[in-house]
Design a protein around this motif. Sequence first.
Motif, PDB file in Angstrom:
ATOM      1  N   UNK A 197       0.846  -1.208   0.000  1.00  0.00           N
ATOM      2  CA  UNK A 197       0.000   0.000   0.000  1.00  0.00           C
ATOM      3  C   UNK A 197       0.876   1.250   0.000  1.00  0.00           C
ATOM      4  N   UNK A 198       1.953   1.224   0.788  1.00  0.00           N
ATOM      5  CA  UNK A 198       2.805   2.405   0.966  1.00  0.00           C
ATOM      6  C   UNK A 198       3.599   2.751  -0.295  1.00  0.00           C
ATOM      7  N   UNK A 199       4.072   1.722  -1.010  1.00  0.00           N
ATOM      8  CA  UNK A 199       4.966   2.023  -2.136  1.00  0.00           C
ATOM      9  C   UNK A 199       4.316   1.879  -3.514  1.00  0.00           C
ATOM     10  N   UNK A 200       3.137   1.255  -3.589  1.00  0.00           N
ATOM     11  CA  UNK A 200       2.515   1.093  -4.915  1.00  0.00           C
ATOM     12  C   UNK A 200       1.118   1.721  -4.966  1.00  0.00           C
ATOM     13  N   UNK A 201       0.228   1.211  -4.122  1.00  0.00           N
ATOM     14  CA  UNK A 201      -1.178   1.614  -4.202  1.00  0.00           C
ATOM     15  C   UNK A 201      -1.375   3.113  -3.905  1.00  0.00           C
ATOM     16  N   UNK A 202      -0.893   3.532  -2.736  1.00  0.00           N
ATOM     17  CA  UNK A 202      -1.102   4.931  -2.333  1.00  0.00           C
ATOM     18  C   UNK A 202      -0.392   5.924  -3.265  1.00  0.00           C
ATOM     19  N   UNK A 203       0.861   5.663  -3.671  1.00  0.00           N
ATOM     20  CA  UNK A 203       1.483   6.603  -4.618  1.00  0.00           C
ATOM     21  C   UNK A 203       0.703   6.715  -5.924  1.00  0.00           C
ATOM     22  N   UNK A 204       0.170   5.588  -6.415  1.00  0.00           N
ATOM     23  CA  UNK A 204      -0.568   5.630  -7.688  1.00  0.00           C
ATOM     24  C   UNK A 204      -1.830   6.481  -7.553  1.00  0.00           C
ATOM     25  N   UNK A 205      -2.598   6.228  -6.492  1.00  0.00           N
ATOM     26  CA  UNK A 205      -3.854   6.982  -6.300  1.00  0.00           C
ATOM     27  C   UNK A 205      -3.544   8.458  -6.016  1.00  0.00           C
ATOM     28  N   UNK A 206      -2.555   8.694  -5.161  1.00  0.00           N
ATOM     29  CA  UNK A 206      -2.203  10.071  -4.800  1.00  0.00           C
ATOM     30  C   UNK A 206      -1.713  10.835  -6.027  1.00  0.00           C
ATOM     31  N   UNK A 207      -0.885  10.174  -6.845  1.00  0.00           N
ATOM     32  CA  UNK A 207      -0.365  10.831  -8.049  1.00  0.00           C
ATOM     33  C   UNK A 207      -1.496  11.267  -8.969  1.00  0.00           C
ATOM     34  N   UNK A 208      -2.463  10.389  -9.191  1.00  0.00           N
ATOM     35  CA  UNK A 208      -3.585  10.703 -10.067  1.00  0.00           C
ATOM     36  C   UNK A 208      -4.426  11.849  -9.531  1.00  0.00           C
ATOM     37  N   UNK A 209      -4.742  11.781  -8.242  1.00  0.00           N
ATOM     38  CA  UNK A 209      -5.581  12.832  -7.641  1.00  0.00           C
ATOM     39  C   UNK A 209      -4.834  14.167  -7.552  1.00  0.00           C
ATOM     40  N   UNK A 210      -3.531  14.088  -7.308  1.00  0.00           N
ATOM     41  CA  UNK A 210      -2.742  15.324  -7.227  1.00  0.00           C
ATOM     42  C   UNK A 210      -2.704  16.028  -8.582  1.00  0.00           C
ATOM     43  N   UNK A 211      -2.576  15.233  -9.648  1.00  0.00           N
ATOM     44  CA  UNK A 211      -2.583  15.800 -10.997  1.00  0.00           C
ATOM     45  C   UNK A 211      -3.911  16.538 -11.232  1.00  0.00           C
ATOM     46  N   UNK A 212      -5.008  15.877 -10.861  1.00  0.00           N
ATOM     47  CA  UNK A 212      -6.338  16.465 -11.040  1.00  0.00           C
ATOM     48  C   UNK A 212      -6.485  17.738 -10.192  1.00  0.00           C
ATOM     49  N   UNK A 213      -6.000  17.660  -8.957  1.00  0.00           N
ATOM     50  CA  UNK A 213      -6.080  18.792  -8.031  1.00  0.00           C
ATOM     51  C   UNK A 213      -5.334  20.004  -8.613  1.00  0.00           C
ATOM     52  N   UNK A 214      -4.115  19.766  -9.088  1.00  0.00           N
ATOM     53  CA  UNK A 214      -3.303  20.872  -9.615  1.00  0.00           C
ATOM     54  C   UNK A 214      -3.891  21.413 -10.913  1.00  0.00           C
ATOM     55  N   UNK A 215      -4.435  20.505 -11.725  1.00  0.00           N
ATOM     56  CA  UNK A 215      -5.056  20.920 -12.987  1.00  0.00           C
ATOM     57  C   UNK A 215      -6.243  21.849 -12.683  1.00  0.00           C
ATOM     58  N   UNK A 216      -7.036  21.491 -11.677  1.00  0.00           N
ATOM     59  CA  UNK A 216      -8.197  22.317 -11.320  1.00  0.00           C
ATOM     60  C   UNK A 216      -7.761  23.632 -10.660  1.00  0.00           C
ATOM     61  N   UNK A 217      -6.685  23.582  -9.875  1.00  0.00           N
ATOM     62  CA  UNK A 217      -6.164  24.812  -9.269  1.00  0.00           C
ATOM     63  C   UNK A 217      -5.787  25.791 -10.375  1.00  0.00           C
ATOM     64  N   UNK A 218      -5.083  25.281 -11.404  1.00  0.00           N
ATOM     65  CA  UNK A 218      -4.666  26.130 -12.519  1.00  0.00           C
ATOM     66  C   UNK A 218      -5.881  26.613 -13.317  1.00  0.00           C
ATOM     67  N   UNK A 219      -6.850  25.732 -13.488  1.00  0.00           N
ATOM     68  CA  UNK A 219      -8.050  26.069 -14.272  1.00  0.00           C
ATOM     69  C   UNK A 219      -8.845  27.192 -13.598  1.00  0.00           C
ATOM     70  N   UNK A 220      -9.023  27.098 -12.277  1.00  0.00           N
ATOM     71  CA  UNK A 220      -9.845  28.074 -11.562  1.00  0.00           C
ATOM     72  C   UNK A 220      -9.075  29.326 -11.189  1.00  0.00           C
ATOM     73  N   UNK A 221      -7.755  29.218 -11.118  1.00  0.00           N
ATOM     74  CA  UNK A 221      -6.953  30.364 -10.686  1.00  0.00           C
ATOM     75  C   UNK A 221      -7.054  30.560  -9.180  1.00  0.00           C
ATOM     76  N   UNK A 222      -6.273  31.500  -8.643  1.00  0.00           N
ATOM     77  CA  UNK A 222      -6.317  31.732  -7.191  1.00  0.00           C
ATOM     78  C   UNK A 222      -7.672  32.296  -6.766  1.00  0.00           C
ATOM     79  N   UNK A 223      -8.194  31.785  -5.669  1.00  0.00           N
ATOM     80  CA  UNK A 223      -9.495  32.268  -5.175  1.00  0.00           C
ATOM     81  C   UNK A 223      -9.359  33.706  -4.692  1.00  0.00           C
ATOM     82  N   UNK A 224     -10.402  34.493  -4.950  1.00  0.00           N
ATOM     83  CA  UNK A 224     -10.380  35.891  -4.482  1.00  0.00           C
ATOM     84  C   UNK A 224     -10.391  35.919  -2.959  1.00  0.00           C
ATOM     85  N   UNK A 225      -9.665  36.867  -2.364  1.00  0.00           N
ATOM     86  CA  UNK A 225      -9.679  36.934  -0.898  1.00  0.00           C
ATOM     87  C   UNK A 225     -11.075  37.282  -0.394  1.00  0.00           C
ATOM     88  N   UNK A 226     -11.462  36.686   0.721  1.00  0.00           N
ATOM     89  CA  UNK A 226     -12.816  36.942   1.236  1.00  0.00           C
ATOM     90  C   UNK A 226     -12.824  38.238   2.044  1.00  0.00           C
TER      91      UNK A 226
END
Lengths: 226, 160
Positions: A197-226
Amino acid sequence: MKPSNAVEWLDQRVPFLDAIQAARDRRVPDYATAFHRYLGGMAVILLGIEGLTGLLLTVYYVPDGAGNPAPAFTSISQIQDTVPLGWLVRGMHYWGAGALLMVLLFHMIAVLWTGGYRAPREVNWTIGVVLLLLVVAFALTGSLLPWNVNAYLARTTEIQIASGESVFPAAVSKQIKFLLQSGAVIGPATLLRFYVAHVILLPAVTGGLLYLHLKLVRRHGPAEPS
Amino acid sequence: VKDVPDELPDEAHDAFPDQWWPYPVMTVGALITLGLMAFAGQSLVTPGQPASPGISGAGNPDWYFIFLHELLKLGPPAITSILLPVGGVATLLVWPLLDSMVGPRLARRLGWRSWPTPRHNPITGALWVAGFAVLVALTLWGLAGPGICLPWFYQGPVCG
């Protein structure tokens, strides 16, 4: 600057120069330079350091919990005491894991506090929470790997909690426990399960979700300050 | 898929180099800090005694799970080991939906013009501050060790 022939040759086959140029030409709001906006980037850097040091540790680590002392324990002792700079790599991996969790917590609190989870970023918030849980799972699975008394006993308690030992019917709790530790007690099979889990499963899932997370961060841009 | 948001405020600047240079600096800073921690903390990461399956006792949890171990002492297992941890995680996962659906309705009832972010919202702000404060307090209590005991309504006094 004119790209060299080799770069042009590569760009014609694997286009990347336009992406670099677009990243350089990108404009961002001034409020994006606030300190707390870099916590996510810091977490990615720490994740990279964890990946690199973890890769180096796999060269010497033996995920075998059979015998006493088991090869898992002796290989950790060897990394710590005998392998050149092993103490440094293991220490950076250990402290980096704690730092990563801390930075992720602060990142989450900052996003929560400033309303960075609001539309259209709701899904990305949820992905971020899942990533935090995955990092906790990384820490949980990784902390059993030294195969010492303290790691063994602490993980025993946590598996008891996760299996709902004193809450669910015994049969249900037993099944959850078996799923997590592959046996009636934590043993060599559990160590192997946690290692995979530590060296195969979790890195694979984390890598995929991190890519998606960063892609969406770039897509939406920085959130306006509240 | 575009990689930039549609609208930019007037106050904007080039991402390069302003948004780029902090990352190499942070990387070098992180490597140096972790290297120093690895050097200074060698005694804290020594493997200790080898494990053997079947041993019993209480191990010291890692810092990020101390709150969970302490929480177990404060109530029935169904609440402390299942309901609260799962409820907390579920709340975090769906928080944006809760905030956008329940928040505005509550704001109308309270006569507020809008439903602010937790930073400016006395309800959600207090809720999250209290939640994190409880986590920190439980962690510190656990770190302080079994010497600190508190009177507690569930099964008498409890110790850290």
